[in-house]
Design an enzyme around this catalytic site. Structure first.
Site, short mmCIF file in Angstrom:
data_model
loop_
_atom_site.label_atom_id
_atom_site.label_comp_id
_atom_site.label_asym_id
_atom_site.label_seq_id
_atom_site.Cartn_x
_atom_site.Cartn_y
_atom_site.Cartn_z
N HIS A 170 1.29 4.38 1.97
CA HIS A 170 1.43 3.41 0.90
C HIS A 170 0.55 3.78 -0.30
CE1 HIS A 170 3.09 0.05 3.71
NE2 HIS A 170 4.04 0.87 3.30
N HIS A 206 -8.28 -4.06 3.46
CA HIS A 206 -8.04 -5.07 2.42
C HIS A 206 -8.98 -6.26 2.57
CE1 HIS A 206 -4.29 -3.57 0.56
NE2 HIS A 206 -4.04 -3.08 1.77
N HIS A 228 -2.18 6.17 5.95
CA HIS A 228 -0.72 5.98 5.85
C HIS A 228 -0.30 6.16 4.40
CE1 HIS A 228 -2.19 1.95 4.89
NE2 HIS A 228 -0.98 1.56 4.53
N ASP A 258 -4.49 -0.67 7.56
CA ASP A 258 -3.61 -1.83 7.61
C ASP A 258 -3.01 -2.06 8.99
OD1 ASP A 258 -4.26 -1.88 4.96
OD2 ASP A 258 -2.22 -1.61 4.20
N ASP A 295 -1.14 2.17 -2.43
CA ASP A 295 -2.46 1.57 -2.59
C ASP A 295 -3.50 2.15 -1.63
OD1 ASP A 295 -1.24 0.31 -0.39
OD2 ASP A 295 -2.34 -1.56 -0.69
N HIS A 296 -3.12 3.20 -0.89
CA HIS A 296 -4.06 3.93 -0.04
C HIS A 296 -4.15 5.41 -0.41
CE1 HIS A 296 -4.91 0.69 2.93
NE2 HIS A 296 -3.80 0.24 2.39
N HIS A 348 2.74 -1.20 11.12
CA HIS A 348 2.77 -1.50 9.68
C HIS A 348 3.65 -0.47 8.98
CE1 HIS A 348 1.32 -2.76 5.75
NE2 HIS A 348 0.86 -1.54 5.50
#
Length: 255
Positions: free
Chosen positions: A58, A171, A56, A133, A60-61, A114
């Site tokens: 985001h 995470h 996805h 996530d 942080d990915h 999400h």
């Protein structure tokens, strides 16, 4: 031969995963929070990076995707529905499409909730699913873009995979998720045992992921919204499963 999986801690609490096909030498990374730890893991094993699989959009990915692509010329794979906000894709896929890492063949699952357009990668012959996530260890991601009904449908899809499936999530939230889960099912013996095990792992500085789907089915309140014990725990006996999930998620958001 099954894929060899390597868990790579990134940033403060993220994980990337290497998936290596011993038969061909192909290696994929699933999500790239940052490039340096992935590079170090590849160098340590002498593996060549062939593919970058994105779940996805985001940051942080995907923060390290461009650096790895530039360094290795790896194929970048992600969701067609999310392509407008992902790094440029070489292969855009949707629910039910096939994906290969060398000789290993997997299937894409739409697990929106999400985010809308979040996908998971399931490799049945290796018994592994990369969920990022969506389904997480003892939890699930916040419902930022979808609806609770959408997220429940996605989790139900993942819950239907074989129980021995290894769940590679994104995470290190497991300890906090466990504390919350105990507020829903304080008498769940499997949950209490798992929370104790997680505490030992974290005290030793070890990751709590991947986890087995069977563990999640026995202890994760988000997957268990259809169970009578969870419905009693939130005072919603007889309510539709999706409504119970929405209540559990709302309680976690306030926890």
């Amino acid at each position: 031969m099954p894929l060899e999986i390597v868990t790579i801690p990134c940033l403060s609490d993220n994980y990337a995963y290497l998936a290596h096909d011993p038969a061909t030498g192909a290696t994929a990374v699933v999500d790239v929070p940052e490039a340096a730890p992935v590079e170090a893991a590849l160098a340590e094993r002498g593996w060549r990076l062939s593919d970058i699989l994105i779940t996805h959009h985001h940051q942080d990915h995907v923060g390290g995707v461009e650096a790895l692509r530039d360094a290795h010329g790896a194929r970048v794979v992600g969701a067609a529905a999310d392509a407008h906000r992902l790094p440029p894709l070489d292969l855009a896929l949707g629910d039910g499409d096939s994906i290969s890492i060398g000789a290993a063949t997997g299937r894409v699952l739409d697990v929106s909730g999400h985010t809308v357009g979040h996908i998971a990668y399931h490799f049945p012959d290796s018994g592994v699913v990369f969920t990022a996530d969506s389904l997480m260890a003892l939890g699930c991601g916040r419902v930022f873009e979808g609806t609770p009904e959408m997220m429940w449908a996605s989790l139900s899809k993942l819950a239907a995979l074989p129980p021995e499936t290894l769940v590679c999530s994104g995470h290190e939230y497991t300890a906090a998720n466990g504390r919350f889960a105990l507020t829903i099912e304080p008498e769940n013996a499997a949950l209490r045992a798992r929370v104790a095990e997680v505490a030992v792992l974290r005290a030793e500085g070890r990751p709590t992921v991947p986890s087995r789907l069977s563990e999640e089915l026995a202890t994760n309140p988000f997957l268990r919204a259809g169970q009578d014990a969870v419905k009693r725990g939130v005072g919603m006996e007889g309510a539709p499963d999706a409504d119970v999930f929405a209540e559990v998620r709302a309680r976690k958001d306030r926890f």
